[in-house]
Scaffold this active site. Structure first.
Site, PDB file in Angstrom:
ATOM      1  N   GLU A 177     -12.034 -11.236 -57.285  1.00  0.00           N
ATOM      2  CA  GLU A 177     -12.050 -11.771 -58.657  1.00  0.00           C
ATOM      3  C   GLU A 177     -10.664 -11.772 -59.302  1.00  0.00           C
ATOM      4  OE1 GLU A 177     -14.632  -9.677 -61.424  1.00  0.00           O
ATOM      5  OE2 GLU A 177     -14.212 -11.103 -63.014  1.00  0.00           O
ATOM      6  N   LYS A 219     -14.716 -14.995 -57.070  1.00  0.00           N
ATOM      7  CA  LYS A 219     -15.231 -14.985 -58.454  1.00  0.00           C
ATOM      8  C   LYS A 219     -14.106 -15.361 -59.408  1.00  0.00           C
ATOM      9  CE  LYS A 219     -17.454 -12.025 -61.886  1.00  0.00           C
ATOM     10  NZ  LYS A 219     -18.480 -11.001 -62.105  1.00  0.00           N
ATOM     11  N   ARG A 292     -21.611 -11.329 -69.674  1.00  0.00           N
ATOM     12  CA  ARG A 292     -22.006 -11.644 -71.049  1.00  0.00           C
ATOM     13  C   ARG A 292     -22.913 -12.868 -71.151  1.00  0.00           C
ATOM     14  NH1 ARG A 292     -15.927 -11.159 -72.960  1.00  0.00           N
ATOM     15  NH2 ARG A 292     -15.743 -11.473 -70.705  1.00  0.00           N
TER      16      ARG A 292
HETATM   17  P1  13P Z   1     -18.308 -11.911 -67.890  1.00  0.00           P
HETATM   18  O1  13P Z   1     -19.242 -12.969 -67.331  1.00  0.00           O
HETATM   19  O2  13P Z   1     -18.808 -11.306 -69.171  1.00  0.00           O
HETATM   20  O3  13P Z   1     -16.894 -12.398 -67.954  1.00  0.00           O
HETATM   21  O4  13P Z   1     -18.349 -10.715 -66.879  1.00  0.00           O
HETATM   22  C1  13P Z   1     -18.219 -10.971 -65.537  1.00  0.00           C
HETATM   23  C2  13P Z   1     -17.479  -9.884 -64.877  1.00  0.00           C
HETATM   24  O5  13P Z   1     -17.990  -9.223 -64.023  1.00  0.00           O
HETATM   25  C3  13P Z   1     -16.085  -9.647 -65.279  1.00  0.00           C
HETATM   26  O6  13P Z   1     -15.468  -8.836 -64.331  1.00  0.00           O
END
Ligand code: 13P
Length: 339
Positions: A177, A219, A292
């Protein structure tokens, strides 16, 4: 489930109609979320909240994996069952956030580096014992007039690849990510340029460090306008620029791309995902790993009160249904109103 190959786990995480729930907020982050509903951040409240999500009826129709925080992977529900088992029993893979958060990068104002590599091999072995089948590490790339620098991008890409290689050695599918933040006044083209540079650096490091692309998921952020940008790009522009960016940077051997929502509203994130999947097929599955954008309504409906558990579960499943439809390009905002 226990003997599955990593490439099969990766593929199942992005099965049609399904995606990932990111419920791995650290204690500090979940406190911020609880503050918005005036709820104390106690271990019991964190347990009750996660329990209502993981036991919501129908969750396994839409959710293939859940990313957990260390505390939650070790925690039990009110009936004494481990959360990891509650998920596995429903055919949902438990995942684990293994980074230790982003800290200021030395000699580079405004940039961050994610920590957590020391002792990671041992922690991964324990997490696998505890039932985790995949993992997550988040690199954070803010955009500001002086950032990111090549140094910041390289340092984060290097750490992501070190993490990913250790995961595969331990039999866990790494979710890689690199998040380019939405904060700032930059326009969508600046987001594109930074994201493209970051993804090129990440895949270069993954290659150098011998990470198997079939056994991982990416991600990323979507390519969007900065929150403070006066000109906000619409879903069609977000979708076309996001897909073009991946075509330039993400090898077709990566089975899936699972988006973070990054501070977009629930509906906006869903619309953007839908738009991308309406223009399929793509070389990779395009799915979700929202935090979120899957939880905000549920958190509001719960408000920290036991009597609101069912309303919160209802709100959560509704978001799952909408996001799942978008993952297959079957969503329209009229479906929101019908609910
Ligand atoms: P959000 O979708 O709230 O951005 O969270 C995803 C996530 O795992 C961030 O590391």
């Amino acid at each position: 489930m226990t003997e599955m190959l990593m490439e099969d786990v990766a593929e199942q995480l992005v099965a049609r109609g399904k995606g990932i729930l990111a419920a791995d907020e650290s204690t500090g982050t979940i406190k911020k979320r609880f503050d918005t509903i005036h709820t104390e951040c106690t271990e019991e409240n964190r347990r009750n909240y996660r329990e209502l999500l993981f036991t919501a009826e129908g969750i396994s129709d839409y959710i293939s994996g859940v990313i957990l925080f260390d505390e939650t992977l070790r925690q039990t529900a009110t009936d004494g069952r481990r959360f990891a088992d509650i998920l596995l029993e429903q055919g949902i893979f438990p995942g684990i956030k293994v980074d230790k958060g982003a800290k200021p990068l030395a000699f580079s104002e405004g940039e961050l580096i994610t920590e957590g590599l020391d002792g990671l091999r041992e922690r991964l072995a324990e997490y696998r014992e505890l039932g985790a089948r995949f993992a997550k590490w988040r690199a954070v790339i803010p955009i500001s007039p002086g950032a990111p620098s090549p140094y910041g991008i390289e340092a984060n890409a290097h750490a992501l690849a070190r993490y990913a290689a250790l995961c595969q050695e331990a039999g866990l599918v790494p979710i890689v990510e690199p998040e380019v933040l939405m904060d700032g006044e930059h326009n969508i083209d600046e987001c594109y340029a930074v994201t493209e540079t970051a993804l090129k650096a990440v895949f270069d490091e993954l290659y150098k460090q011998r990470v198997v692309l079939e056994q991982m998921l990416l991600k990323p952020n979507m390519i969007v306008s900065g929150i403070g940008c006066p000109e906000q790009a619409d879903a069609a522009e977000v979708a076309s620029k996001t897909i073009y960016c991946f075509e330039q940077t993400v090898p077709a051997s990566v089975p899936g791309i699972v988006f973070l929502s990054g501070g977009q509203s629930e509906e906006q994130a869903t619309l953007n995902l839908n738009e991308m999947n309406q223009n399929s097929p793509h070389p990779w599955e395009l799915s979700y790993s929202f935090g979120r954008a899957l939880q905000t309504s549920a958190l509001q409906a719960w408000g920290g009160k036991t009597e609101n558990k069912e309303a919160a579960q209802h709100a959560f499943i509704h978001r799952c249904q909408m996001t799942s439809a978008a993952r297959d390009g079957r969503y329209s905002s009229d479906q929101e109103k019908q609910a």
